[in-house]
Design a protein around this motif. Structure first.
Motif, PDB file in Angstrom:
ATOM      1  N   ALA A  22       0.830  -1.206   0.000  1.00 52.37           N
ATOM      2  CA  ALA A  22       0.000   0.000   0.000  1.00 52.37           C
ATOM      3  C   ALA A  22       0.865   1.257   0.000  1.00 52.37           C
ATOM      4  O   ALA A  22       0.569   2.224  -0.720  1.00 52.37           O
ATOM      5  N   LEU A  23       1.937   1.242   0.783  1.00 53.82           N
ATOM      6  CA  LEU A  23       2.841   2.395   0.833  1.00 53.82           C
ATOM      7  C   LEU A  23       3.507   2.611  -0.525  1.00 53.82           C
ATOM      8  O   LEU A  23       3.630   3.753  -0.997  1.00 53.82           O
ATOM      9  N   SER A  24       3.902   1.524  -1.169  1.00 49.16           N
ATOM     10  CA  SER A  24       4.529   1.622  -2.488  1.00 49.16           C
ATOM     11  C   SER A  24       3.557   2.196  -3.516  1.00 49.16           C
ATOM     12  O   SER A  24       3.931   3.052  -4.335  1.00 49.16           O
ATOM     13  N   CYS A  25       2.301   1.741  -3.468  1.00 54.12           N
ATOM     14  CA  CYS A  25       1.285   2.261  -4.401  1.00 54.12           C
ATOM     15  C   CYS A  25       1.045   3.746  -4.182  1.00 54.12           C
ATOM     16  O   CYS A  25       0.847   4.511  -5.139  1.00 54.12           O
ATOM     17  N   LYS A  26       1.078   4.178  -2.904  1.00 57.78           N
ATOM     18  CA  LYS A  26       0.867   5.586  -2.593  1.00 57.78           C
ATOM     19  C   LYS A  26       2.019   6.446  -3.125  1.00 57.78           C
ATOM     20  O   LYS A  26       1.806   7.503  -3.712  1.00 57.78           O
ATOM     21  N   ILE A  27       3.231   5.965  -2.888  1.00 59.29           N
ATOM     22  CA  ILE A  27       4.406   6.732  -3.316  1.00 59.29           C
ATOM     23  C   ILE A  27       4.459   6.842  -4.837  1.00 59.29           C
ATOM     24  O   ILE A  27       4.747   7.910  -5.392  1.00 59.29           O
ATOM     25  N   LYS A  28       4.164   5.745  -5.518  1.00 61.91           N
ATOM     26  CA  LYS A  28       4.235   5.727  -6.978  1.00 61.91           C
ATOM     27  C   LYS A  28       2.953   6.225  -7.642  1.00 61.91           C
ATOM     28  O   LYS A  28       2.883   6.312  -8.869  1.00 61.91           O
ATOM     29  N   THR A  39      -9.911  -5.554  -5.307  1.00 61.13           N
ATOM     30  CA  THR A  39      -9.438  -5.549  -3.924  1.00 61.13           C
ATOM     31  C   THR A  39     -10.513  -5.035  -2.976  1.00 61.13           C
ATOM     32  O   THR A  39     -10.670  -5.544  -1.857  1.00 61.13           O
ATOM     33  N   TRP A  40     -11.253  -4.019  -3.418  1.00 67.82           N
ATOM     34  CA  TRP A  40     -12.356  -3.501  -2.597  1.00 67.82           C
ATOM     35  C   TRP A  40     -13.436  -4.568  -2.396  1.00 67.82           C
ATOM     36  O   TRP A  40     -13.961  -4.716  -1.299  1.00 67.82           O
ATOM     37  N   TYR A  41     -13.707  -5.319  -3.451  1.00 69.58           N
ATOM     38  CA  TYR A  41     -14.684  -6.407  -3.354  1.00 69.58           C
ATOM     39  C   TYR A  41     -14.202  -7.462  -2.350  1.00 69.58           C
ATOM     40  O   TYR A  41     -14.978  -7.932  -1.504  1.00 69.58           O
ATOM     41  N   LEU A  42     -12.918  -7.851  -2.442  1.00 71.73           N
ATOM     42  CA  LEU A  42     -12.365  -8.825  -1.503  1.00 71.73           C
ATOM     43  C   LEU A  42     -12.406  -8.290  -0.076  1.00 71.73           C
ATOM     44  O   LEU A  42     -12.678  -9.038   0.871  1.00 71.73           O
ATOM     45  N   HIS A  43     -12.155  -6.998   0.076  1.00 72.35           N
ATOM     46  CA  HIS A  43     -12.197  -6.381   1.404  1.00 72.35           C
ATOM     47  C   HIS A  43     -13.590  -6.503   2.011  1.00 72.35           C
ATOM     48  O   HIS A  43     -13.729  -6.821   3.199  1.00 72.35           O
ATOM     49  N   LEU A  44     -14.608  -6.266   1.213  1.00 66.73           N
ATOM     50  CA  LEU A  44     -15.987  -6.388   1.707  1.00 66.73           C
ATOM     51  C   LEU A  44     -16.325  -7.839   2.052  1.00 66.73           C
ATOM     52  O   LEU A  44     -17.009  -8.107   3.045  1.00 66.73           O
ATOM     53  N   VAL A  45     -15.838  -8.771   1.232  1.00 71.18           N
ATOM     54  CA  VAL A  45     -16.083 -10.195   1.507  1.00 71.18           C
ATOM     55  C   VAL A  45     -15.427 -10.600   2.823  1.00 71.18           C
ATOM     56  O   VAL A  45     -16.063 -11.220   3.692  1.00 71.18           O
ATOM     57  N   PHE A  46     -14.158 -10.241   2.978  1.00 73.60           N
ATOM     58  CA  PHE A  46     -13.465 -10.572   4.231  1.00 73.60           C
ATOM     59  C   PHE A  46     -14.065  -9.818   5.411  1.00 73.60           C
ATOM     60  O   PHE A  46     -14.064 -10.322   6.537  1.00 73.60           O
ATOM     61  N   ALA A  77      -8.135  -6.575   7.386  1.00 69.92           N
ATOM     62  CA  ALA A  77      -7.304  -5.385   7.613  1.00 69.92           C
ATOM     63  C   ALA A  77      -6.307  -5.176   6.479  1.00 69.92           C
ATOM     64  O   ALA A  77      -6.079  -4.052   6.029  1.00 69.92           O
ATOM     65  N   GLY A  78      -5.714  -6.276   6.002  1.00 69.93           N
ATOM     66  CA  GLY A  78      -4.716  -6.168   4.947  1.00 69.93           C
ATOM     67  C   GLY A  78      -5.280  -5.648   3.641  1.00 69.93           C
ATOM     68  O   GLY A  78      -4.675  -4.776   2.987  1.00 69.93           O
ATOM     69  N   THR A  79      -6.448  -6.137   3.238  1.00 69.48           N
ATOM     70  CA  THR A  79      -7.071  -5.639   2.005  1.00 69.48           C
ATOM     71  C   THR A  79      -7.511  -4.189   2.168  1.00 69.48           C
ATOM     72  O   THR A  79      -7.519  -3.433   1.196  1.00 69.48           O
ATOM     73  N   GLY A  80      -7.872  -3.795   3.398  1.00 66.28           N
ATOM     74  CA  GLY A  80      -8.200  -2.386   3.643  1.00 66.28           C
ATOM     75  C   GLY A  80      -6.999  -1.490   3.388  1.00 66.28           C
ATOM     76  O   GLY A  80      -7.130  -0.408   2.801  1.00 66.28           O
ATOM     77  N   MET A  81      -5.810  -1.941   3.807  1.00 63.01           N
ATOM     78  CA  MET A  81      -4.585  -1.187   3.528  1.00 63.01           C
ATOM     79  C   MET A  81      -4.339  -1.078   2.029  1.00 63.01           C
ATOM     80  O   MET A  81      -3.978  -0.004   1.512  1.00 63.01           O
ATOM     81  N   LEU A  82      -4.540  -2.189   1.314  1.00 57.45           N
ATOM     82  CA  LEU A  82      -4.282  -2.196  -0.125  1.00 57.45           C
ATOM     83  C   LEU A  82      -5.229  -1.259  -0.872  1.00 57.45           C
ATOM     84  O   LEU A  82      -4.809  -0.531  -1.778  1.00 57.45           O
ATOM     85  N   VAL A  83      -6.506  -1.272  -0.485  1.00 53.25           N
ATOM     86  CA  VAL A  83      -7.466  -0.385  -1.145  1.00 53.25           C
ATOM     87  C   VAL A  83      -7.094   1.074  -0.880  1.00 53.25           C
ATOM     88  O   VAL A  83      -7.194   1.923  -1.775  1.00 53.25           O
ATOM     89  N   TYR A  84      -6.639   1.361   0.333  1.00 54.67           N
ATOM     90  CA  TYR A  84      -6.192   2.725   0.642  1.00 54.67           C
ATOM     91  C   TYR A  84      -5.024   3.121  -0.260  1.00 54.67           C
ATOM     92  O   TYR A  84      -4.982   4.241  -0.781  1.00 54.67           O
ATOM     93  N   GLY A  85      -4.070   2.209  -0.441  1.00 54.43           N
ATOM     94  CA  GLY A  85      -2.919   2.509  -1.274  1.00 54.43           C
ATOM     95  C   GLY A  85      -3.281   2.768  -2.725  1.00 54.43           C
ATOM     96  O   GLY A  85      -2.588   3.515  -3.427  1.00 54.43           O
ATOM     97  N   LEU A  86      -4.367   2.179  -3.186  1.00 54.95           N
ATOM     98  CA  LEU A  86      -4.804   2.339  -4.578  1.00 54.95           C
ATOM     99  C   LEU A  86      -5.826   3.464  -4.752  1.00 54.95           C
ATOM    100  O   LEU A  86      -6.257   3.724  -5.878  1.00 54.95           O
ATOM    101  N   SER A  87      -6.221   4.112  -3.652  1.00 52.72           N
ATOM    102  CA  SER A  87      -7.258   5.146  -3.708  1.00 52.72           C
ATOM    103  C   SER A  87      -6.651   6.538  -3.800  1.00 52.72           C
ATOM    104  O   SER A  87      -5.570   6.799  -3.257  1.00 52.72           O
ATOM    105  N   LYS A  88      -7.365   7.426  -4.436  1.00 50.13           N
ATOM    106  CA  LYS A  88      -6.951   8.833  -4.504  1.00 50.13           C
ATOM    107  C   LYS A  88      -7.300   9.530  -3.199  1.00 50.13           C
ATOM    108  O   LYS A  88      -8.297   9.195  -2.561  1.00 50.13           O
ATOM    109  N   PRO A  89      -6.500  10.508  -2.789  1.00 51.80           N
ATOM    110  CA  PRO A  89      -6.824  11.260  -1.569  1.00 51.80           C
ATOM    111  C   PRO A  89      -8.204  11.902  -1.676  1.00 51.80           C
ATOM    112  O   PRO A  89      -8.614  12.360  -2.739  1.00 51.80           O
ATOM    113  N   GLY A  90      -8.916  11.899  -0.574  1.00 51.30           N
ATOM    114  CA  GLY A  90     -10.252  12.477  -0.572  1.00 51.30           C
ATOM    115  C   GLY A  90     -10.688  12.839   0.828  1.00 51.30           C
ATOM    116  O   GLY A  90     -10.012  12.517   1.812  1.00 51.30           O
TER     117      GLY A  90
END
Length: 210
Positions: A22-28, A39-46, A77-90
């Motif tokens: 997630a940190l790498s996705c945010k930086i890049k 990933t958001w779908y998997l996050h909701l499932v989990f 929790a892990g998929t929540g981090m990943l979705v955050y890393g792929l999301s635009k600031p808001g």
């Protein structure tokens, strides 16, 4: 043993990899709407499984397996981090919700650095990230005795009766014996609807159907 070491590291490993990704996705500033949607779908499932696990735990039930619930909570929790890393600031509620997953490690780190909060943060870190050490001793096809030790948080194991239930679930009756000491000897004798347990020098009779 190697098995116990692997079990202990599973939560930290999954969350660390998700956090780094997630940190790498945010930086890049990665833009991958398809992966983000998946990933958001998997996050909701989990998240659904995590909620079900919580409801089951409140009623002394759970999915079969000693670490199943913790795996669901960790992946949630892990998929929540990943979705955050792929999301635009808001400034919307969804982004704030995802920020909680990504920012939680920083909150724990800040607590560890501040002397007044160090003890609380240390206990929270151990509780959330350190997997318990489980051992199960089969009684028959439907019952087992389980011991659970949680690192430095518990000086002695918790003894629970595990009953096979409804295909994917099991019922746990905690603290059926309380020797308040590590197990040195164990004898089990099932007779009808009762189980005689001899843990260390203690002798306890447990009703299997109550």
């Amino acid at each position: 043993s190697f098995h116990n070491f692997t079990a202990v590291m599973i939560t930290i490993t999954i969350l660390t990899l998700c956090f780094i990704a997630a940190l790498s996705c945010k930086i890049k500033k990665v833009k991958a709407p398809v992966i983000k949607g998946l990933t958001w779908y998997l996050h909701l499932v989990f998240g659904g499984f995590a909620l079900l696990c919580l409801l089951l735990m409140l009623n002394n039930y759970g999915f079969k397996g000693t670490q199943t619930e913790r795996v669901f909570f960790t992946l949630y929790a892990g998929t929540g981090m990943l979705v955050y890393g792929l999301s635009k600031p808001g400034n919307d509620a969804r982004y704030a919700y995802l920020l909680c997953f990504f920012g939680f490690p920083f909150v724990l780190l800040l607590g560890l650095l501040l002397p007044p909060l160090r003890t609380i943060a240390l206990v929270a870190t151990i509780t959330l990230l350190s997997d318990s050490d489980f051992h199960r001793y089969a009684i028959d096809d439907d019952y087992a005795l389980q011991t659970k030790t949680t690192g430095i948080l518990s000086a002695y194991p918790v003894y629970s009766l595990v009953e096979d239930k409804y295909l994917f679930f099991e019922k746990l009756t905690p603290e059926i014996v309380m020797p308040r000491a590590p197990m040195r000897s164990l004898k089990m004798d099932k007779r009808g609807d009762s189980l005689r347990l001899q843990v260390n020098r203690g002798d306890t009779v447990v009703a299997l159907h109550g």
